[in-house]
Design a protein around this motif. Sequence first.
Motif, PDB file in Angstrom:
ATOM      1  N   ALA A  10       0.837  -1.207   0.000  1.00  0.00           N
ATOM      2  CA  ALA A  10       0.000   0.000   0.000  1.00  0.00           C
ATOM      3  C   ALA A  10       0.871   1.255   0.000  1.00  0.00           C
ATOM      4  O   ALA A  10       0.553   2.238  -0.685  1.00  0.00           O
ATOM      5  N   GLY A  11       1.962   1.241   0.725  1.00  0.00           N
ATOM      6  CA  GLY A  11       2.881   2.379   0.738  1.00  0.00           C
ATOM      7  C   GLY A  11       3.499   2.626  -0.623  1.00  0.00           C
ATOM      8  O   GLY A  11       3.581   3.765  -1.084  1.00  0.00           O
ATOM      9  N   ILE A  12       3.916   1.553  -1.265  1.00  0.00           N
ATOM     10  CA  ILE A  12       4.504   1.665  -2.611  1.00  0.00           C
ATOM     11  C   ILE A  12       3.468   2.206  -3.593  1.00  0.00           C
ATOM     12  O   ILE A  12       3.775   3.069  -4.424  1.00  0.00           O
ATOM     13  N   MET A  13       2.248   1.736  -3.502  1.00  0.00           N
ATOM     14  CA  MET A  13       1.181   2.216  -4.385  1.00  0.00           C
ATOM     15  C   MET A  13       0.911   3.710  -4.144  1.00  0.00           C
ATOM     16  O   MET A  13       0.660   4.457  -5.079  1.00  0.00           O
ATOM     17  N   GLY A  14       0.962   4.123  -2.892  1.00  0.00           N
ATOM     18  CA  GLY A  14       0.756   5.538  -2.569  1.00  0.00           C
ATOM     19  C   GLY A  14       1.837   6.417  -3.158  1.00  0.00           C
ATOM     20  O   GLY A  14       1.556   7.487  -3.703  1.00  0.00           O
ATOM     21  N   VAL A  15       3.079   5.975  -3.067  1.00  0.00           N
ATOM     22  CA  VAL A  15       4.190   6.734  -3.644  1.00  0.00           C
ATOM     23  C   VAL A  15       4.051   6.808  -5.161  1.00  0.00           C
ATOM     24  O   VAL A  15       4.257   7.863  -5.762  1.00  0.00           O
ATOM     25  N   ALA A  16       3.674   5.708  -5.783  1.00  0.00           N
ATOM     26  CA  ALA A  16       3.503   5.695  -7.240  1.00  0.00           C
ATOM     27  C   ALA A  16       2.370   6.628  -7.666  1.00  0.00           C
ATOM     28  O   ALA A  16       2.494   7.372  -8.646  1.00  0.00           O
ATOM     29  N   ALA A  17       1.271   6.611  -6.934  1.00  0.00           N
ATOM     30  CA  ALA A  17       0.142   7.482  -7.270  1.00  0.00           C
ATOM     31  C   ALA A  17       0.527   8.949  -7.119  1.00  0.00           C
ATOM     32  O   ALA A  17       0.145   9.797  -7.944  1.00  0.00           O
ATOM     33  N   THR A  18       1.289   9.278  -6.093  1.00  0.00           N
ATOM     34  CA  THR A  18       1.742  10.652  -5.905  1.00  0.00           C
ATOM     35  C   THR A  18       2.645  11.075  -7.056  1.00  0.00           C
ATOM     36  O   THR A  18       2.543  12.197  -7.544  1.00  0.00           O
ATOM     37  N   GLY A  19       3.506  10.178  -7.503  1.00  0.00           N
ATOM     38  CA  GLY A  19       4.373  10.473  -8.642  1.00  0.00           C
ATOM     39  C   GLY A  19       3.587  10.766  -9.904  1.00  0.00           C
ATOM     40  O   GLY A  19       3.938  11.666 -10.675  1.00  0.00           O
ATOM     41  N   VAL A  20       2.521  10.025 -10.119  1.00  0.00           N
ATOM     42  CA  VAL A  20       1.678  10.252 -11.293  1.00  0.00           C
ATOM     43  C   VAL A  20       1.031  11.632 -11.223  1.00  0.00           C
ATOM     44  O   VAL A  20       1.007  12.370 -12.212  1.00  0.00           O
ATOM     45  N   VAL A  21       0.528  12.012 -10.071  1.00  0.00           N
ATOM     46  CA  VAL A  21      -0.117  13.314  -9.910  1.00  0.00           C
ATOM     47  C   VAL A  21       0.885  14.436 -10.144  1.00  0.00           C
ATOM     48  O   VAL A  21       0.590  15.413 -10.841  1.00  0.00           O
TER      49      VAL A  21
END
Length: 58
Positions: A10-21
């Motif tokens: 979940a942490g990795i997914m959160g970091v990836a989503a922030t990068g996309v934004v």
Amino acid sequence: MRWWKWLGLAGIMGVAATGVVVARAERRRRAYTPEEIRARLRERAEEAQAAQPDGLRS
């Protein structure tokens, strides 16, 4: 300890989503031409001067 794996995922997914934004915002910001940026800055400067009281204008 299986929940640690889910927490890490979940942490990795959160970091990836922030990068996309962030990447989308950067792409949108860089899409302006220099002329468009100058025009927007001039508009903002005119609005700021119009909002000042008469005694403070330079």
